[in-house]
Design an enzyme around this catalytic site. Structure first.
Site, PDB file in Angstrom:
ATOM      1  N   HIS A  39       0.855  -1.182   0.000  1.00 17.24           N
ATOM      2  CA  HIS A  39       0.000   0.000   0.000  1.00 17.24           C
ATOM      3  C   HIS A  39       0.894   1.235   0.000  1.00 17.24           C
ATOM      4  O   HIS A  39       1.844   1.315   0.789  1.00 17.24           O
ATOM      5  CB  HIS A  39      -0.908  -0.003   1.230  1.00 17.24           C
ATOM      6  CG  HIS A  39      -2.081   0.911   1.089  1.00 17.24           C
ATOM      7  ND1 HIS A  39      -1.956   2.280   1.097  1.00 17.24           N
ATOM      8  CD2 HIS A  39      -3.391   0.644   0.896  1.00 17.24           C
ATOM      9  CE1 HIS A  39      -3.155   2.820   0.935  1.00 17.24           C
ATOM     10  NE2 HIS A  39      -4.044   1.850   0.801  1.00 17.24           N
TER      11      HIS A  39
ATOM     12  N   ARG B 271      -2.470   0.735  -7.512  1.00 17.74           N
ATOM     13  CA  ARG B 271      -1.692   0.781  -6.274  1.00 17.74           C
ATOM     14  C   ARG B 271      -0.210   0.472  -6.469  1.00 17.74           C
ATOM     15  O   ARG B 271       0.650   1.102  -5.868  1.00 17.74           O
ATOM     16  CB  ARG B 271      -2.259  -0.267  -5.335  1.00 17.74           C
ATOM     17  CG  ARG B 271      -2.651   0.330  -4.034  1.00 17.74           C
ATOM     18  CD  ARG B 271      -3.360  -0.652  -3.197  1.00 17.74           C
ATOM     19  NE  ARG B 271      -4.563   0.012  -2.724  1.00 17.74           N
ATOM     20  CZ  ARG B 271      -5.403  -0.518  -1.866  1.00 17.74           C
ATOM     21  NH1 ARG B 271      -5.205  -1.728  -1.415  1.00 17.74           N
ATOM     22  NH2 ARG B 271      -6.458   0.152  -1.471  1.00 17.74           N
TER      23      ARG B 271
END
Ligand SMILES: Cc1cc2nc3c(=O)[nH]c(=O)nc-3n(C[C@H](O)[C@H](O)[C@H](O)COP(=O)(O)OP(=O)(O)OC[C@H]3O[C@@H](n4cnc5c(N)ncnc54)[C@H](O)[C@@H]3O)c2cc1C
Length: 511
Positions: free
Chosen positions: A234, A277
């Site tokens: 992330h 991402r």
């Protein structure tokens, strides 16, 4: 320690996140056992999920659009049938969770409120209590489980091994550590819902217990594990006030969905915030490697509204001396989600008869090389429903009682520190052959007796042998992608012998 004899033979679900809780509820009124290392609702990623759960519920949306976005994110490695089935299930999953008492956020006219996240072409992230979606789901499902008499809950029970009739043979029982003692719970149907592996990395958003013990147990029982190299990092974990080996709080992608921008210490933007991402994580990582600091700046778009829309993130920031309304939030990438896992079919069946998996521990083919944001809660729910349906439809097998297998104990903390260091150095956002070979040399001697080392080793072997860059897996020595996308899986036996072969040349040189 003995467990009540009437529990023998019931399906045993291990793990009490969204996947485990919902699977138990969907099996009822048929009796089952729900075993969890921690008291219900107190461990696991589910309760920490902020952004929400992706489902095509909006008037301008459809499962077909959700399906297309998922395929694009998966970068050629999704299983199209799984993607079709799971995205189609989205609206029904939301309705089902609502019936179990989950209070999703709604607009004043009663329709579901939806947020936007990266790489979704529509606003389809259904959320609860702003950024406390997972906590609300787990609250409601745990309450429902406790109110369901057919579910026998065993808390503080840690799965340490799966008893089988020989390697890869049918399941005969769950070996649990309860109150420090090993007990065998005979069953021919074992459902793993044990979550992910972020805890194998130094920087992670996952709970510390997410070290892949379920994966290791499946691997030692002979199950094939799929797409292990694909770990999602992330891009925006909160990089302030970090405590060694404690998880980094997540600053949800929904914050970027609301328009917050990524800037460095000069205030300059350097990437497209709503790109997939993996792309954003690499951009942030490169910027950090170049000596910059990176911040998520929500001052202009949200300002004082930040605390209302994202109360949990606001509290985490404030606890570290940052007021998101007036200050940019320091961020860095962290291991967040494992696309790989126990290879399962559409009903959650692994390659070991009687062993099922659902949720993050499973590899269903939904995510391919990269998970589309907020598709994991959906997958956990859809997988749990599918497993329960398959078990209900199958004839009830008779488990044979069996001696305790030579189970492996939980990882020692000093070994876990070694694994974390090796994984963070070599299997992070950027990887190359030399780094992965060094990690394999470190982990191989530990793997036969240590679960974290075995899972770490299998991830590194898979990452070493994928000599291309795709989705969450980026090789600096192989930055291009192969023309043909290939899905791969391996067993523990294959991984151990492949690891030995990978490091043999270096060992020969050294001797
Ligand atoms: C900070 C954070 C935010 C996230 N936000 C989102 C989001 O907004 N949307 C989204 O879709 N996804 C999100 N995710 C991912 C998502 O939360 C997880 O993929 C999902 O919740 C996994 O659910 P699960 O039931 O498979 O596992 P978990 O919820 O992780 O539960 C695992 C369970 O297994 C138990 N367990 C583990 N090992 C053992 C063992 N050996 N013996 C017994 N019990 C064991 C644990 O105690 C726990 O009860 C987020 C993840 C994190 C970490």
């Amino acid at each position: 320690m003995t467990l009540p004899t009437d529990l023998a033979g019931r399906p045993v679900i291990v793990g009490a996140g969204l996947a485990g809780l919902l699977c138990a509820l969907r099996l009822s009124p048929a009796p089952c056992v729900l075993a969890s290392r921690a008291p219900l609702g107190t461990e696991g990623s589910s309760a920490w999920a902020q952004g929400g759960i992706a489902a095509a519920v909006g008037a301008d949306d459809s499962p077909a659009l959700h399906h297309d976005d998922t395929l694009v994110a998966g970068d050629g490695l999704c299983d199209p049938d799984t993607v079709r089935a799971v995205t189609a299930a989205g609206p029904e999953v939301i309705a089902l969770l609502s019936r179990y008492g989950v209070r999703f956020d709604r607009a004043s006219d009663g329709t579901l409120a939806t947020g936007l996240e990266a790489a979704h072409s529509r606003r389809r992230i259904v959320h609860a209590a702003g950024d406390a979606t997972g906590a609300e789901i787990v609250r409601a499902l745990a309450e429902a489980v406790r109110a369901t008499p057919s579910i026998a809950v065993i808390e503080r029970a840690c799965l340490v091994a799966i008893a089988t009739d020989g390697q890869g043979g049918p399941v005969r029982g769950a070996v649990l550590l309860v109150d420090g003692e090993r007990v065998l719970l005979p069953t021919a149907r074992l459902i793993l819902a044990t979550g992910g592996v972020g805890g194998l990395f130094r920087d992670t958003t996952n709970p510390p217990g997410a070290t892949g013990t379920g994966l290791a147990a499946a691997a030692r029982a002979g199950a094939r594990l799929g797409e292990l190299e694909f770990v999602q990092f992330h891009p925006t974990a909160l990089a302030a006030g970090a405590v060694a080996s404690a998880p980094l709080p997540l600053v949800s992608e929904a914050v970027r969905g609301e328009g917050a921008i990524l800037v460095d210490e000069t205030g300059a933007r350097f990437t497209e915030e709503l790109a997939p991402r993996d792309v954003v994580s690499r951009a942030v990582w490169h910027h950090l490697l170049a000596g910059h600091r990176v911040f998520l700046d929500a001052r202009t778009v949200l300002g004082s509204h930040f605390a209302v829309r994202f109360p949990g993130i606001d509290a985490a920031c404030r606890a570290r001396g940052i007021d998101p309304a007036t200050m940019p939030i320091p961020v860095r990438p962290a291991a967040h989600y494992h696309m790989g896992g126990v290879l399962v079919d559409a009903d959650g069946r692994s390659t070991v008869p009687g062993l099922y998996a659902c949720g993050e521990v499973a590899c269903t083919g939904l995510h391919g090389a990269n998970r589309l944001a907020s598709n994991s809660l959906l997958e956990a729910a859809a997988g749990a429903i599918a497993v329960a349906r398959a078990i209900a439809a199958a004839p009830v097998p008779v488990p044979a009682s069996r001696l305790l297998p030579d189970a492996v104990t939980a990882s020692r903390s000093d070994t876990l520190a070694t694994v974390r260091q090796a994984m963070s150095r070599s299997a992070g956002v950027l990887r190359d052959a030399a780094g992965l070979e060094a990690a394999i040399a470190t982990l191989l001697p530990l793997a036969p007796a240590d679960d974290a080392a075995l899972v770490g080793l299998m991830v590194c072997v898979a990452a070493h042998d994928r000599t291309e860059s795709r989705g969450g897996h980026f090789r600096t020595d192989h930055p291009g992608r192969d023309a043909l996308p290939i899905r791969r899986s391996l067993t523990a036996t294959e991984a151990l012998s492949r690891a030995a072969a990978i490091i043999a040349p270096a060992r020969k040189l050294a001797s």
